[in-house]
Each structure stands twice: as C-alpha cells, then as structure tokens.
Design a protein around this motif. Structure first.
Motif, PDB file in Angstrom:
ATOM      1  N   ARG A  22       5.813  10.370  -5.932  1.00  0.00           N
ATOM      2  CA  ARG A  22       6.933  11.192  -5.465  1.00  0.00           C
ATOM      3  C   ARG A  22       7.955  10.253  -4.835  1.00  0.00           C
ATOM      4  N   ASN A  23       9.197  10.441  -5.238  1.00  0.00           N
ATOM      5  CA  ASN A  23      10.298   9.655  -4.665  1.00  0.00           C
ATOM      6  C   ASN A  23      10.182   8.157  -4.960  1.00  0.00           C
ATOM      7  N   GLY A  24       9.566   7.817  -6.076  1.00  0.00           N
ATOM      8  CA  GLY A  24       9.450   6.405  -6.408  1.00  0.00           C
ATOM      9  C   GLY A  24       8.991   6.193  -7.834  1.00  0.00           C
ATOM     10  N   ARG A  25       8.948   4.949  -8.260  1.00  0.00           N
ATOM     11  CA  ARG A  25       8.492   4.572  -9.596  1.00  0.00           C
ATOM     12  C   ARG A  25       7.579   3.350  -9.496  1.00  0.00           C
ATOM     13  N   PHE A  26       6.783   3.175 -10.537  1.00  0.00           N
ATOM     14  CA  PHE A  26       5.954   1.977 -10.624  1.00  0.00           C
ATOM     15  C   PHE A  26       6.846   0.853 -11.151  1.00  0.00           C
ATOM     16  N   VAL A  27       7.312   0.019 -10.241  1.00  0.00           N
ATOM     17  CA  VAL A  27       8.310  -0.995 -10.594  1.00  0.00           C
ATOM     18  C   VAL A  27       7.736  -1.971 -11.620  1.00  0.00           C
ATOM     19  N   CYS A  28       8.637  -2.556 -12.409  1.00  0.00           N
ATOM     20  CA  CYS A  28       8.225  -3.439 -13.502  1.00  0.00           C
ATOM     21  C   CYS A  28       7.504  -4.683 -12.978  1.00  0.00           C
ATOM     22  N   GLY A  29       6.470  -5.062 -13.690  1.00  0.00           N
ATOM     23  CA  GLY A  29       5.712  -6.255 -13.326  1.00  0.00           C
ATOM     24  C   GLY A  29       4.484  -6.375 -14.197  1.00  0.00           C
ATOM     25  N   ILE A  30       3.840  -7.545 -14.153  1.00  0.00           N
ATOM     26  CA  ILE A  30       2.614  -7.784 -14.908  1.00  0.00           C
ATOM     27  C   ILE A  30       1.425  -7.625 -13.981  1.00  0.00           C
ATOM     28  N   LEU A  40       0.836  -1.199   0.000  1.00  0.00           N
ATOM     29  CA  LEU A  40       0.000   0.000   0.000  1.00  0.00           C
ATOM     30  C   LEU A  40       0.876   1.255   0.000  1.00  0.00           C
ATOM     31  N   ILE A  41       0.637   2.127  -0.984  1.00  0.00           N
ATOM     32  CA  ILE A  41       1.384   3.380  -1.103  1.00  0.00           C
ATOM     33  C   ILE A  41       0.530   4.499  -0.518  1.00  0.00           C
ATOM     34  N   PRO A  42       1.068   5.285   0.423  1.00  0.00           N
ATOM     35  CA  PRO A  42       0.263   6.356   1.027  1.00  0.00           C
ATOM     36  C   PRO A  42       0.208   7.595   0.136  1.00  0.00           C
ATOM     37  N   SER A  43      -0.703   8.474   0.467  1.00  0.00           N
ATOM     38  CA  SER A  43      -0.768   9.771  -0.193  1.00  0.00           C
ATOM     39  C   SER A  43       0.448  10.596   0.207  1.00  0.00           C
ATOM     40  N   PHE A  44       0.994  11.335  -0.734  1.00  0.00           N
ATOM     41  CA  PHE A  44       2.160  12.163  -0.431  1.00  0.00           C
ATOM     42  C   PHE A  44       1.723  13.374   0.382  1.00  0.00           C
ATOM     43  N   VAL A  45       2.457  13.661   1.418  1.00  0.00           N
ATOM     44  CA  VAL A  45       2.126  14.767   2.315  1.00  0.00           C
ATOM     45  C   VAL A  45       3.306  15.722   2.385  1.00  0.00           C
ATOM     46  N   GLN A  46       3.019  17.001   2.225  1.00  0.00           N
ATOM     47  CA  GLN A  46       4.031  18.035   2.377  1.00  0.00           C
ATOM     48  C   GLN A  46       3.761  18.775   3.679  1.00  0.00           C
ATOM     49  N   ASN A  47       4.719  18.777   4.574  1.00  0.00           N
ATOM     50  CA  ASN A  47       4.552  19.411   5.880  1.00  0.00           C
ATOM     51  C   ASN A  47       5.335  20.715   5.953  1.00  0.00           C
ATOM     52  N   ALA A  48       4.602  21.799   6.199  1.00  0.00           N
ATOM     53  CA  ALA A  48       5.230  23.112   6.414  1.00  0.00           C
ATOM     54  C   ALA A  48       6.204  23.455   5.290  1.00  0.00           C
ATOM     55  N   GLY A  49       5.822  23.126   4.055  1.00  0.00           N
ATOM     56  CA  GLY A  49       6.659  23.473   2.924  1.00  0.00           C
ATOM     57  C   GLY A  49       7.879  22.593   2.744  1.00  0.00           C
ATOM     58  N   ILE A  50       8.009  21.545   3.547  1.00  0.00           N
ATOM     59  CA  ILE A  50       9.173  20.660   3.460  1.00  0.00           C
ATOM     60  C   ILE A  50       8.756  19.388   2.721  1.00  0.00           C
ATOM     61  N   TRP A  51       9.513  19.068   1.669  1.00  0.00           N
ATOM     62  CA  TRP A  51       9.189  17.875   0.899  1.00  0.00           C
ATOM     63  C   TRP A  51       9.688  16.627   1.617  1.00  0.00           C
ATOM     64  N   SER A  52       8.788  15.687   1.790  1.00  0.00           N
ATOM     65  CA  SER A  52       9.170  14.427   2.421  1.00  0.00           C
ATOM     66  C   SER A  52       9.983  13.588   1.435  1.00  0.00           C
ATOM     67  N   GLU A  53      10.860  12.762   1.962  1.00  0.00           N
ATOM     68  CA  GLU A  53      11.647  11.871   1.112  1.00  0.00           C
ATOM     69  C   GLU A  53      11.028  10.484   1.000  1.00  0.00           C
ATOM     70  N   SER A  54       9.901  10.263   1.651  1.00  0.00           N
ATOM     71  CA  SER A  54       9.235   8.959   1.565  1.00  0.00           C
ATOM     72  C   SER A  54       8.378   8.897   0.303  1.00  0.00           C
ATOM     73  N   VAL A  55       8.110   7.671  -0.138  1.00  0.00           N
ATOM     74  CA  VAL A  55       7.322   7.479  -1.348  1.00  0.00           C
ATOM     75  C   VAL A  55       5.846   7.771  -1.066  1.00  0.00           C
ATOM     76  N   GLY A  56       5.198   8.478  -1.962  1.00  0.00           N
ATOM     77  CA  GLY A  56       3.775   8.774  -1.834  1.00  0.00           C
ATOM     78  C   GLY A  56       3.202   9.164  -3.182  1.00  0.00           C
ATOM     79  N   TYR A  57       1.883   9.058  -3.328  1.00  0.00           N
ATOM     80  CA  TYR A  57       1.249   9.389  -4.603  1.00  0.00           C
ATOM     81  C   TYR A  57       0.605  10.765  -4.555  1.00  0.00           C
TER      82      TYR A  57
END
Length: 278
Positions: free
Chosen positions: A123-131, A87-104
């Motif tokens: 953000r900070n990730g890719r949809f890894v290869c797979g079927i 499960l990928i969480p929603s990307f959250v920006q806190n106080a103008g600081i970009w998180s380095e964790s993966v999020g959509y």
C-alpha cells in the motif's frame, strides 16, 4: 528392519497396506521406500518445497510492481518484508482511515485445502527496481490453528487432535486461552507443560479441566489419497514390468495403461500445483 518414515511422507505405511489389503510385513521396507519416492515425486510435480508448516524466504528482483506472489501457501504469517534491506511494516488501517505510509498486506489464505497462491502487496508503495533486492520471510503450510481442547480430568490426561482435514503431522504449539504458551517436554508433563506423539497430546493433572488451544500441521486427506493411489499403482506394476498388454488364453487381451503419473492422480493434484513462477 523397517524403513523409518520420512517427515515428508504423504501417507503412512499402515494406510497403504490397508489400501492394498496386505496383512503381512514381507514388503514393508519396499512399501516404505515407495511411499517416500512417490511423496518426493508429488512435491516435484506440484512444484512446492513442503506441505507442512515451516519457514520460507523468497527473494525477488524488484521491478516496480505493487504485488509479488509468494511461492508457498497457505501463508500462516509474515516474518519480515525487506526492500533494499529496509524493513517494511504491515499496513494498518485505524478506525476506517487509510494510512498514507507504506505497508504490506497479504491475500487471504482460504480455510480449506488446497487454497491458492497468495500475493503480498504494498500500500502506498512499489517494489523498487533491483536485483534480488526484495526479501520476504514467512511461514506457510497446512495447519489447524487454535483448536479448542479441555484438559482431561482423569488419567492418562490425553487428548487426540480432531484433524478434520487430514492426518496430524507436526506440533505447532499449545497455549492457554489467554495466549500463554505451554512448554513441550518429552514425557511426564507438569503444570504448564505438555507432550505429544502422533497427534495425541498429554497434559498434567494440574491442567485438568483447563481450556487450551492446540495448533498442528496436517497432511490434506486428498494428497494422502493421491500418494496411496499412485503407490498402489506402482506396487502392482511389479507383476507386469515392461508389459503393455496381456493375453488371457488367446480369447481376450488386457491392455495396461503405462504413464508416469496415473491420470486420476494427476487430476487431483492440479489444484495444489504451483503454476506461476514469480
């Protein structure tokens, strides 16, 4: 017996009869079937599953990309985004600081129809290869969200949805201003309850004068007009089936345009059409 309207019909029988200036009911069954047939044809042409709000699940083959384009729009909310069952969480920006964790993140939907197809990006990730390893669950459709209403102070305690962009089609909930949800009932609502039919919401006397918010699905007026125009064309075709021209007393000839979709309808549908297959 008249044909029951389909929840997927783009136009109502009454509106089509008004468009055709028909007062009697001799052709009601035929017109009802025609509306449903044209509505399905429109959905097929614009390559969409539904126009009204409902849940969807898109499954993609991951290919290392940062974004995928969802098949339906406008997107109302993401239920879940999973890659390889993670499960990928929603990307959250806190106080103008970009998180380095993966999020959509999701592209804006646009406030007015037709809107546009939307990307879901990582953000900070890719949809890894797979079927079929990428699964995105979401709700989408044309919806008025949190329209402000006030409980009427006198019987019958009814409020009609404003429906500024097209006819009301489906109820998506009612809440008080603080977010507390009211319960929908079939009839005779009590405090904290409501009933609804054809876009008219009925509340309890206990909620008289109380501010509330209603949400509902609607049919964009432009799509309803396309359905009626196309259906009207097919209705008049009954009097000239197979004809491409007609002579008027040998002095003049009328030529009929015979096409699968009338040009004026096709042009109006183009902005609603899904033209990219992820």
């Amino acid at each position: 017996m008249n044909k029951m309207p389909s929840p997927f019909d783009f136009a109502s029988l009454g509106d089509l009869k008004g468009c055709l200036d028909i007062a009697g009911d001799d052709d009601d069954v035929f017109l009802g079937h025609l509306i449903s047939q044209i509505s399905r044809a429109i959905l097929a042409y614009i390559n969409r599953s539904s126009i009204l709000p409902m849940p969807f699940e898109d499954v993609f083959d991951g290919g290392g990309e940062r974004s995928v384009t969802l098949r339906e729009w406008p997107v109302l909310g993401i239920i879940a985004c999973r890659i390889n069952d993670v499960l990928i969480p929603s990307f959250v920006q806190n106080a103008g600081i970009w998180s380095e964790s993966v999020g959509y993140i999701i592209d804006p939907a646009g406030s007015w129809p037709p809107g546009g197809m939307q990307r879901l990006s990582l953000r900070n990730g890719r949809f890894v290869c797979g079927i079929q390893n990428v699964m995105i669950s979401y709700t989408a459709g044309y919806q008025i969200t949190d329209e402000n209403v006030t409980g009427p102070k006198s019987a019958p305690f009814c409020v009609a949805a404003a429906a500024p962009l097209g006819d009301w089609r489906s109820d998506c909930g009612v809440s008080y201003i603080d977010g507390t949800q009211l319960t929908r009932v079939a009839s005779n609502p009590l405090g904290g309850q409501y009933s609804v039919a054809d876009g008219t919401y009925t509340f309890s006397q206990a909620d008289a004068g109380v501010e509330m918010q209603i949400s509902y699905g609607y049919m964009p007026a432009e799509l309803a007009a396309c359905c009626m125009d196309w259906a009207a064309e097919r209705y008049t075709y009954r009097s000239r089936i197979g004809q491409q021209s007609k002579s008027l007393g040998g002095q003049e000839t009328i030529a009929f345009i015979v096409k699968d979709i009338p040009d004026f309808v096709r042009s109006a549908l183009v902005p609603y059409r899904r033209i990219v297959t992820p």
